[in-house]
Scaffold this active site. Structure first.
Site, mmCIF file in Angstrom:
data_model
loop_
_atom_site.group_PDB
_atom_site.id
_atom_site.type_symbol
_atom_site.label_atom_id
_atom_site.label_comp_id
_atom_site.label_asym_id
_atom_site.label_seq_id
_atom_site.Cartn_x
_atom_site.Cartn_y
_atom_site.Cartn_z
ATOM 1 N N HIS A 282 43.461 57.886 47.376
ATOM 2 C CA HIS A 282 43.416 58.101 48.831
ATOM 3 C C HIS A 282 43.852 59.528 49.099
ATOM 4 C CE1 HIS A 282 43.479 56.825 53.088
ATOM 5 N NE2 HIS A 282 44.400 57.772 53.186
ATOM 6 N N CYS A 283 42.988 60.282 49.765
ATOM 7 C CA CYS A 283 43.260 61.699 49.998
ATOM 8 C C CYS A 283 43.689 61.922 51.446
ATOM 9 C CB CYS A 283 42.018 62.537 49.683
ATOM 10 S SG CYS A 283 42.265 64.315 49.962
ATOM 11 N N PRO A 284 44.911 62.396 51.687
ATOM 12 C CA PRO A 284 45.346 62.656 53.069
ATOM 13 C C PRO A 284 44.631 63.850 53.691
ATOM 14 C CG PRO A 284 47.008 63.403 51.496
ATOM 15 C CD PRO A 284 45.975 62.667 50.703
#
Length: 215
Positions: free
Chosen positions: A66-68
């Site tokens: 999951h990439c912020p």
């Protein structure tokens, strides 16, 4: 950036929520003894290599992480655009560093008052700050770009690598993995963030309330 916008949509590689219904199970036409897995968190049938994201609250096919930065998971359908996103940010950082170098040498050769509207100390501080920022983004995106290419070539996501999962699938060769993610044979479309976008023409539709246009 187009790459970031193509990575952000929430439907990229997501498994539909609550699809563990009797009707859906019957539509799968399972063979005797075939095992399927149900996610207890989002009540969906988990395909092979799917993982549940606690932030997105749903299962993602071939979830890498999951990439912020893009506020979304990197999975099966948007990994290409995430790779392009990191690549272009790295190239932009290199371009910024080159411009800083040219500006610095120009200021040394010419009068400081002619090369910048700021005083010499302020100009030097701004150049140093921009260089540090460019190096930071270049290092981070280059590492991410290399990590993603390594995962694609090995046909293994970052989650699978961290969990040390034994592959139950037939791993693709490096070249086959690249073609699967980027689409088809090598071409300009591999590095084109606009590939796959369809622009619909304005089609008039006549309804009861009058004429409307659908884009």
């Amino acid at each position: 950036m187009p790459c970031q916008e193509r990575t952000m949509p929430a439907h990229m590689g997501a498994v539909p929520k609550g699809n563990a219904t009797k009707e859906y199970m019957e539509s799968l036409q399972l063979k005797p003894g075939e095992v399927i897995y149900k996610c207890p968190k989002c009540c969906s049938i988990k395909p092979e290599r799917a993982h549940h994201c606690s932030i997105c609250k749903r299962c993602i096919r071939k979830m890498d992480h999951h990439c912020p930065w893009v506020n979304n998971c990197v999975g099966e359908n948007n990994q290409k655009f995430f790779v392009l996103f990191t690549m272009y940010i790295a190239l932009i950082s290199v371009h910024a560093l080159i411009l800083c170098g040219f500006q610095f040498f120009f200021c040394i050769r010419e009068q400081w008052s002619e090369c910048s509207g700021f005083s010499p100390p302020v100009t030097v501080i701004l150049i140093i700050f921009l260089c540090l920022e460019g190096l930071l983004f270049l290092t981070f995106t280059s590492v991410m770009f290399g990590t993603q290419l390594h995962s694609i070539c090995n046909d293994e996501t970052e989650i699978e690598r961290l969990k040390n999962e034994k592959p139950t699938w037939e791993r693709k060769l490096r070249w086959e993995g690249m073609k699967t993610v980027f689409g088809g044979q090598p071409s300009f479309l591999w590095i084109n963030p606009f590939s796959g976008i369809r622009i619909r023409r304005l089609i008039p539709r006549t309804l009861k309330g009058g004429a409307e246009f659908a884009v």
